[in-house]
Design a protein around this motif. Structure first.
Motif, PDB file in Angstrom:
ATOM      1  N   ASN A  78      52.163   5.387  49.277  1.00 55.83           N
ATOM      2  CA  ASN A  78      51.718   6.007  48.029  1.00 55.83           C
ATOM      3  C   ASN A  78      52.397   7.356  47.780  1.00 55.83           C
ATOM      4  OD1 ASN A  78      49.957   3.952  47.161  1.00 55.83           O
ATOM      5  ND2 ASN A  78      48.345   4.690  48.507  1.00 55.83           N
ATOM      6  N   LEU A  79      52.045   8.349  48.596  1.00 58.87           N
ATOM      7  CA  LEU A  79      52.496   9.717  48.320  1.00 58.87           C
ATOM      8  C   LEU A  79      54.016   9.861  48.365  1.00 58.87           C
ATOM      9  CD1 LEU A  79      49.768  11.672  50.299  1.00 58.87           C
ATOM     10  CD2 LEU A  79      50.014  11.547  47.828  1.00 58.87           C
ATOM     11  N   LEU A  80      54.625   9.469  49.489  1.00 60.89           N
ATOM     12  CA  LEU A  80      56.072   9.640  49.618  1.00 60.89           C
ATOM     13  C   LEU A  80      56.833   8.707  48.684  1.00 60.89           C
ATOM     14  CD1 LEU A  80      56.485  10.055  53.491  1.00 60.89           C
ATOM     15  CD2 LEU A  80      56.403  11.828  51.730  1.00 60.89           C
ATOM     16  N   TYR A  81      56.326   7.497  48.505  1.00 66.02           N
ATOM     17  CA  TYR A  81      56.981   6.536  47.618  1.00 66.02           C
ATOM     18  C   TYR A  81      57.072   7.077  46.196  1.00 66.02           C
ATOM     19  CZ  TYR A  81      57.584   2.402  44.682  1.00 66.02           C
ATOM     20  OH  TYR A  81      58.019   1.512  43.728  1.00 66.02           O
ATOM     21  N   TYR A  82      55.938   7.535  45.646  1.00 67.44           N
ATOM     22  CA  TYR A  82      55.950   7.997  44.257  1.00 67.44           C
ATOM     23  C   TYR A  82      56.685   9.330  44.109  1.00 67.44           C
ATOM     24  CZ  TYR A  82      54.389   8.714  39.477  1.00 67.44           C
ATOM     25  OH  TYR A  82      54.353   8.907  38.111  1.00 67.44           O
ATOM     26  N   LEU A  83      56.617  10.152  45.136  1.00 66.19           N
ATOM     27  CA  LEU A  83      57.386  11.399  45.118  1.00 66.19           C
ATOM     28  C   LEU A  83      58.876  11.087  44.978  1.00 66.19           C
ATOM     29  CD1 LEU A  83      57.418  14.514  45.506  1.00 66.19           C
ATOM     30  CD2 LEU A  83      57.587  14.091  47.960  1.00 66.19           C
ATOM     31  N   CYS A  84      59.360  10.097  45.728  1.00 68.60           N
ATOM     32  CA  CYS A  84      60.771   9.707  45.655  1.00 68.60           C
ATOM     33  C   CYS A  84      61.103   9.042  44.324  1.00 68.60           C
ATOM     34  CB  CYS A  84      61.108   8.763  46.807  1.00 68.60           C
ATOM     35  SG  CYS A  84      61.122   9.556  48.434  1.00 68.60           S
ATOM     36  N   VAL A  85      60.201   8.188  43.827  1.00 69.59           N
ATOM     37  CA  VAL A  85      60.448   7.516  42.548  1.00 69.59           C
ATOM     38  C   VAL A  85      60.516   8.526  41.408  1.00 69.59           C
ATOM     39  CG1 VAL A  85      59.408   6.013  40.800  1.00 69.59           C
ATOM     40  CG2 VAL A  85      59.524   5.263  43.171  1.00 69.59           C
ATOM     41  N   ALA A  86      59.538   9.427  41.342  1.00 71.63           N
ATOM     42  CA  ALA A  86      59.506  10.411  40.261  1.00 71.63           C
ATOM     43  C   ALA A  86      60.734  11.316  40.305  1.00 71.63           C
ATOM     44  CB  ALA A  86      58.223  11.246  40.343  1.00 71.63           C
ATOM     45  N   GLY A  87      61.082  11.787  41.501  1.00 78.20           N
ATOM     46  CA  GLY A  87      62.264  12.638  41.619  1.00 78.20           C
ATOM     47  C   GLY A  87      63.537  11.889  41.274  1.00 78.20           C
TER      48      GLY A  87
END
Length: 322
Positions: free
Chosen positions: A94-103
């Motif tokens: 969740n956290l790292l995945y979406y952080l990478c997607v958004a960036g």
């Protein structure tokens, strides 16, 4: 004789019904997850860290609300080992995945990032190929090649160099997309295995518990997300921008996190990893569709061919599992 025929056909019919339900849940989850690739484009003035923190704080709040009526039952059912697994799964999934997607989306665009993440059917299938009940890779070679060919087709057609961004920024975006691919591959495999080994949790219960665990972790991100220097620009935005920020993140939290994760857990329980891994491609297909709508344009010829290859590959994989 009739009773004997019924008893022999019932397990097969039950397996077919389970597979169809699993396929439907996987496609629906992909439709909801596709939204996450457009949300960062709608909020370019906010940092990826802020987007990830806000989404999962709201996901945690919604999950607590859903868990409230049955919290005592869930608490008695959940062990320390389960909570440790939930925290460990929520961090990359969740956290790292979406952080990478958004960036990645803010730096490289929707299409390149969604396409790199679109390789998830390949990575998850390869990771789950050794599991019991999975088809041999030689029988999945053609569907996997179709998925890869679809990704290649869109890259050949897409304005990959992104003339409105610098080369270094674009490269960082691609690296973040690759990080998202790695994070969700680990999550998909480990989460599916844990669910199968612990059948006492329903798909909905596990989704709610995942939301609570993710919400706790997101509180750690919230402080730096809203106090870091990069948020200075966002803090200067008018109230309307903040309203949009919380509205979009609430929609993503409810649709992609609460509903999408619950549907995916149901699909993971009913399908082998080699098939559920193929269904992740629908996240890419829907992300591309939403991206075209957001950009107000029709897909190009190669983009259409790529979508057909991706969906066709999934259909062929499902047929071979049947």
């Amino acid at each position: 004789m009739a009773a004997s025929d019924t008893s022999t056909t019932t397990p097969f019919a039950h397996a077919q019904r389970d597979q169809l339900m699993g396929l439907g849940c996987g496609v629906a989850a992909g439709a909801l997850w596709g939204v996450i690739f457009v949300a960062p484009k709608m909020l370019p003035q906010f940092s990826p860290l802020a987007l990830s923190a806000a989404r999962y704080v709201l996901y945690g709040v919604l999950s607590l609300m859903l868990a409230a009526p049955v919290w005592r039952t869930l608490w008695r059912k959940t062990t320390r080992r389960d909570w440790a697994a939930l925290l460990l799964l929520s961090l990359p999934g969740n956290l790292l995945y979406y952080l990478c997607v958004a960036g990645g989306v803010q730096r490289a665009g929707v299409a390149p990032v969604s396409l790199i993440v679109g390789l998830l059917p390949v990575t998850v299938t390869l990771a789950g190929a050794a599991e019991r009940g999975s088809l041999p890779l030689r029988r999945l070679a053609l569907p996997l090649l179709m998925a890869v060919a679809g990704v290649v087709c869109i890259y050949l057609d897409a304005p990959a160099m992104q003339t409105d961004t610098g080369g270094g920024t674009y490269f960082i975006g691609l690296l973040m997309a690759a990080g998202a691919l790695a994070c969700w591959t680990v999550y998909a495999v480990c989460n599916a295995r844990y669910l199968r080994r612990h059948p006492q949790f329903t798909s909905r219960e596990w989704s709610v518990l995942t939301g609570v665990a993710t919400g706790v972790l997101s509180l750690v991100l919230a402080v730096p997300a809203f106090l870091m220097p990069g948020m200075a620009t966002a803090s200067a935005q008018p109230a309307s921008a903040w309203w949009m920020f919380w509205l979009v993140n609430a929609g993503v939290a409810l649709g992609a996190s609460v509903l999408g994760n619950s549907l995916w857990n149901a699909a993971s329980r009913k399908l082998p990893l080699t098939l559920s891994g193929q269904l992740i491609v629908f996240e890419t297909v829907f992300a591309l569709v939403y991206g075209f709508v957001f950009e107000a344009r029709w897909p190009h010829g190669l983009e259409m061919i790529a979508a057909l290859l991706l969906v066709g590959g999934v259909g062929l994989a499902a047929r071979r599992h049947g």
